[in-house]
Structures are given as C-alpha cells and as structure tokens.
Design an enzyme around this catalytic site. Structure first.
Site, PDB file in Angstrom:
ATOM      1  N   ASP A 128       0.762  -1.169  -0.044  1.00  0.00           N
ATOM      2  CA  ASP A 128       0.102   0.067   0.053  1.00  0.00           C
ATOM      3  C   ASP A 128       0.969   1.414  -0.013  1.00  0.00           C
ATOM      4  OD1 ASP A 128      -2.576  -1.335   0.015  1.00  0.00           O
ATOM      5  OD2 ASP A 128      -2.461  -1.599   2.214  1.00  0.00           O
ATOM      6  N   ASP A 146      -6.928  -1.545  -4.708  1.00  0.00           N
ATOM      7  CA  ASP A 146      -8.122  -1.138  -3.806  1.00  0.00           C
ATOM      8  C   ASP A 146      -9.043  -0.210  -4.281  1.00  0.00           C
ATOM      9  OD1 ASP A 146      -6.704  -2.794  -1.755  1.00  0.00           O
ATOM     10  OD2 ASP A 146      -5.756  -1.150  -1.037  1.00  0.00           O
TER      11      ASP A 146
END
Length: 166
Positions: A128, A146
């Site tokens: 991330d 995401d």
C-alpha cells in the site's frame, strides 16, 4: 442520455473485453507498486500535499489491516478467498458479458483482486502507498487495486439499484 443508455446496454462485449479491463487494472496496480518500492524504503513517506503522502507500507491483513497482526495464517486465508472470488467473478462476467454496468463493476473488482493476490503470493503481504490524512488522523493506506475494487463495488451497487427500479 445516449451515454447512460450506452453504458447500461445489454448488447455487445464478450468476456475478452472485460478480462482486458481487469488486466489493465492489474498492470497499473503492479507498475505503481513496483515504482513505489523502487523509490521508497519501508515506512518512508514523501509529502505531496497538506493532506496526501506517498508512503510504503505492507498490509498482511485485509481491508483496513483487518487481521494483519495474526500469526501468518491470514495470508493463506485471504489468498484462498481471492482465488475463489476470481473464479466466481470470471464465471459471472462470462454468463452476463452483455450487461455493461454489471461487468464494468466486476471487471474492476477482478483486476483489483488479482493485483492484491499477486502481492500476497509474491511477498506475503499487500503493498500500500496512498496515504490521505487530516492533521494527525490518517486514513488507512491503500493502492490502485483497492481503488478499483471500491469503484467496481460502487458500479455493481448502482447496477443493482437500477435493476431493482425496473
């Protein structure tokens, strides 16, 4: 009006075009993750604006780091869920390939699921790097996969709402 009709049309489009969209999502996701890991070391952040950083973090769990602090079993659990989701979504896209809004949503979800699945299989965690914040409160970091999953889920819900009205 033509765009709405065209976007929600049931005509045209085989499974190949939907898998192509998913592949583009996977490609963008993996390119951005590789780029960030080449530029930053773990935990390092680059300030972009007063509310956004690019930061390299790893998520061993699911959304919002759910179960990330467990003993490692979650890697296999979430990998299994992702593989099952990929199979189910591919089946649904094939079965309903002409339902454009439905398949747009599923193609985005599929691409995001595969993007994060690649991370789990290769590294044991998801990479991330997008960090939005207000003062000292940070939204959990996320990635392109995401974003595609969230956008796809929104399109799927919109499609369901449209169908329930008719």
């Amino acid at each position: 009006m033509a765009n709405r009709k065209h976007f929600s049309s049931n005509s045209g489009g085989g499974i190949g075009s939907w898998l192509g969209i998913a592949a583009i999502v996977v490609l963008l996701d993996q390119i951005t993750k590789i780029t960030v890991t080449q530029i930053l070391s773990y935990g390092q952040a680059i300030g972009v604006t007063s509310f956004f950083n690019i930061v390299l973090v790893y998520n061993k769990g699911a959304a919002f780091s759910f179960l990330s602090n467990q003993g490692g079993w979650q890697r296999y659990f979430f990998t299994g869920i992702a593989i099952a989701a990929v199979i189910l979504i591919t089946y649904l896209i094939k079965k309903h390939a002409g339902k454009r809004l439905f398949c747009w949503g599923l193609a985005l979800i599929l691409g995001g699921a595969v993007g994060n699945l690649i991370d789990r299989l290769m590294y044991g965690h998801v990479i991330d790097f997008l960090d939005f914040y207000v003062k000292t409160w940070h939204w959990p970091a996320f990635n392109v996969a995401d974003m595609a999953i969230c956008l796809g889920a929104g399109l799927y819900i919109l499609d369901e709402l449209r169908r329930s009205k008719s």
